[in-house]
Design an enzyme around this catalytic site. Structure first.
Site, mmCIF file in Angstrom:
data_model
loop_
_atom_site.group_PDB
_atom_site.id
_atom_site.type_symbol
_atom_site.label_atom_id
_atom_site.label_comp_id
_atom_site.label_asym_id
_atom_site.label_seq_id
_atom_site.Cartn_x
_atom_site.Cartn_y
_atom_site.Cartn_z
ATOM 1 N N ARG A 25 0.040 9.412 -10.191
ATOM 2 C CA ARG A 25 0.108 8.148 -9.147
ATOM 3 C C ARG A 25 0.708 7.137 -10.040
ATOM 4 O O ARG A 25 1.413 6.195 -9.182
ATOM 5 C CB ARG A 25 -1.640 7.658 -8.900
ATOM 6 C CG ARG A 25 -2.233 8.972 -8.000
ATOM 7 C CD ARG A 25 -3.499 8.426 -7.848
ATOM 8 N NE ARG A 25 -3.612 7.021 -7.341
ATOM 9 C CZ ARG A 25 -3.694 6.621 -6.059
ATOM 10 N NH1 ARG A 25 -3.608 7.661 -5.123
ATOM 11 N NH2 ARG A 25 -4.002 5.505 -5.791
ATOM 12 N N GLU A 42 0.393 -13.767 11.894
ATOM 13 C CA GLU A 42 0.852 -12.699 12.864
ATOM 14 C C GLU A 42 0.955 -11.441 11.898
ATOM 15 O O GLU A 42 1.207 -11.362 10.613
ATOM 16 C CB GLU A 42 2.192 -13.127 13.226
ATOM 17 C CG GLU A 42 2.689 -14.354 14.172
ATOM 18 C CD GLU A 42 1.712 -13.761 15.411
ATOM 19 O OE1 GLU A 42 1.600 -12.925 16.033
ATOM 20 O OE2 GLU A 42 1.277 -15.039 15.999
ATOM 21 N N SER A 61 -6.830 -5.868 -6.375
ATOM 22 C CA SER A 61 -7.908 -6.488 -5.546
ATOM 23 C C SER A 61 -9.094 -6.365 -6.462
ATOM 24 O O SER A 61 -9.103 -5.767 -7.525
ATOM 25 C CB SER A 61 -8.102 -5.701 -4.226
ATOM 26 O OG SER A 61 -9.053 -4.544 -4.440
ATOM 27 N N GLU A 67 -11.846 -5.159 -5.626
ATOM 28 C CA GLU A 67 -12.218 -3.651 -5.578
ATOM 29 C C GLU A 67 -11.606 -2.661 -6.233
ATOM 30 O O GLU A 67 -12.019 -1.468 -6.450
ATOM 31 C CB GLU A 67 -12.341 -3.295 -3.976
ATOM 32 C CG GLU A 67 -13.254 -4.265 -3.110
ATOM 33 C CD GLU A 67 -12.875 -5.556 -2.961
ATOM 34 O OE1 GLU A 67 -11.535 -5.815 -2.939
ATOM 35 O OE2 GLU A 67 -13.646 -6.522 -2.711
ATOM 36 N N LEU A 85 11.739 -20.369 -4.060
ATOM 37 C CA LEU A 85 10.690 -19.229 -3.743
ATOM 38 C C LEU A 85 9.537 -19.378 -4.460
ATOM 39 O O LEU A 85 9.616 -19.375 -5.696
ATOM 40 C CB LEU A 85 10.979 -17.794 -3.688
ATOM 41 C CG LEU A 85 10.045 -16.798 -3.201
ATOM 42 C CD1 LEU A 85 9.850 -17.029 -1.684
ATOM 43 C CD2 LEU A 85 10.378 -15.257 -3.377
ATOM 44 N N ARG A 93 1.456 -5.083 6.073
ATOM 45 C CA ARG A 93 0.748 -4.072 5.125
ATOM 46 C C ARG A 93 1.534 -2.844 5.465
ATOM 47 O O ARG A 93 1.919 -2.071 6.527
ATOM 48 C CB ARG A 93 -0.550 -3.744 5.553
ATOM 49 C CG ARG A 93 -1.206 -2.668 4.801
ATOM 50 C CD ARG A 93 -2.670 -2.411 4.983
ATOM 51 N NE ARG A 93 -3.162 -1.576 4.035
ATOM 52 C CZ ARG A 93 -4.557 -1.574 3.439
ATOM 53 N NH1 ARG A 93 -5.262 -2.614 3.850
ATOM 54 N NH2 ARG A 93 -4.929 -0.900 2.701
ATOM 55 N N ARG A 144 -11.364 2.130 -9.073
ATOM 56 C CA ARG A 144 -10.531 3.165 -9.332
ATOM 57 C C ARG A 144 -10.783 3.887 -10.723
ATOM 58 O O ARG A 144 -11.290 3.373 -11.349
ATOM 59 C CB ARG A 144 -8.981 2.788 -9.260
ATOM 60 C CG ARG A 144 -8.655 2.410 -7.623
ATOM 61 C CD ARG A 144 -7.188 2.169 -7.691
ATOM 62 N NE ARG A 144 -6.849 1.691 -6.201
ATOM 63 C CZ ARG A 144 -5.796 1.721 -5.900
ATOM 64 N NH1 ARG A 144 -4.663 1.860 -6.309
ATOM 65 N NH2 ARG A 144 -5.569 1.272 -4.526
ATOM 66 N N ASP A 186 0.975 -1.371 -0.006
ATOM 67 C CA ASP A 186 0.006 0.020 -0.124
ATOM 68 C C ASP A 186 0.706 1.305 -0.088
ATOM 69 O O ASP A 186 2.033 1.324 0.701
ATOM 70 C CB ASP A 186 -1.061 0.013 1.084
ATOM 71 C CG ASP A 186 -2.001 1.243 1.136
ATOM 72 O OD1 ASP A 186 -2.272 1.557 0.031
ATOM 73 O OD2 ASP A 186 -2.589 1.211 2.022
ATOM 74 N N GLY A 187 0.513 2.374 -0.580
ATOM 75 C CA GLY A 187 1.086 3.583 -0.624
ATOM 76 C C GLY A 187 1.764 4.121 -1.932
ATOM 77 O O GLY A 187 2.273 5.228 -1.954
ATOM 78 N N HIS A 209 3.233 3.500 -8.703
ATOM 79 C CA HIS A 209 3.081 2.214 -9.077
ATOM 80 C C HIS A 209 4.545 1.588 -9.810
ATOM 81 O O HIS A 209 5.066 0.605 -9.576
ATOM 82 C CB HIS A 209 2.063 1.959 -10.027
ATOM 83 C CG HIS A 209 0.665 2.395 -9.420
ATOM 84 N ND1 HIS A 209 0.173 1.642 -8.189
ATOM 85 C CD2 HIS A 209 -0.420 3.023 -9.678
ATOM 86 C CE1 HIS A 209 -0.915 2.242 -7.952
ATOM 87 N NE2 HIS A 209 -1.167 3.123 -8.716
#
Length: 252
Positions: A37, A211, A69, A71, A135, A192, A75, A24-25, A41
């Protein structure tokens, strides 16, 4: 979840086996610098490279990143279009590097909403890296935790209609086996960036015992040192999974 606490032990070096991150951010990072913006990204992709490399070196088994997401379609259309273009470009430029470093790429989410070209690129990238054993890089794109759970129950319902299952067969293990992360260990550590303290519909079922770690750093500012701090915080915690602290100590 396994009843045996020992099955929950992390890697030999004490690292979490599976780290999940909401990145985020990006937009706010750019706006603070009076940039569009989209520049945030693009800068965020550079951070992804650093974090993937660090996790691979630290022998983390799974890194799940919330890229887009279900959602996020709300945007502005120009930003959504840019994100889709950036997703395509990143797949094209990074898949060979992932393959060379024995990293397996997985994309989870409802991919049917993407263009045919992007779906083909995703399939190609997953196929190219499917046999890698380092990984696992798990990218959530057009993903939502509620969608994941709903889709799992839809698949189970179809099997009941077909006579392959009975309603009495439904339990947590069965649901787990129908989630998009069925073959992955559940997240041990959730991070986050960006100062918000919510899970935003990410891996809702899977993070029942995860956690949590929140940082005010915006995603383009997040680096290996901050990830190391989050991992150190994780190592200091006692994970009980319903047991008492004394039971945990006895089984450790």
């Amino acid at each position: 979840m396994p009843a045996d606490l020992n099955n929950q032990i992390t890697t030999d070096n004490g690292n979490p086996r599976h780290i999940a991150i909401i990145m985020d951010g990006n937009g706010r990072w750019a706006q603070k610098r009076l940039m569009p913006r989209v520049m945030g990204h693009r800068e965020g992709v550079k951070t992804v490279r650093k974090i993937v490399e660090y996790c691979a070196k630290q022998q983390i088994e799974v890194l799940s990143l919330f890229a887009f997401s279900s959602e996020n379609w709300r945007r502005p259309q120009a930003e959504v279009n840019t994100l889709m273009e950036l997703f395509m470009m990143t797949l094209q430029s990074e898949v060979d590097k992932l393959d060379e470093n024995d990293i397996r790429l997985r994309i989870i989410g409802d991919k049917t909403a993407f263009s045919d070209k992007l779906q083909a690129k995703i399939a190609q990238a997953e196929a190219q890296t499917c046999n890698n054993r380092g990984l696992t890089l798990n990218i959530a794109a057009n993903y939502g935790g509620r969608w994941d759970i709903t889709e799992a129950f839809r698949q189970i319902a179809v099997k009941i209609e077909q006579g392959l299952l009975q309603a009495s067969d439904i339990n947590e293990d069965l649901v787990n086996r129908h989630l998009s992360t069925a073959d992955l260990h559940e997240p041990d550590l959730f991070i986050r960036s960006g100062g918000e303290q919510r899970v935003s519909n990410f891996l809702l079922w899977q993070m029942a015992y995860t956690e949590f770690y929140f940082t005010d750093a915006l995603w383009p500012e997040f680096d290996e040192a901050l990830l190391s701090e989050a991992i150190d915080s994780f190592r200091r915690r006692q994970r009980r999974f319903g047991h008492t602290g004394e039971q945990v100590i006895k089984q450790s």
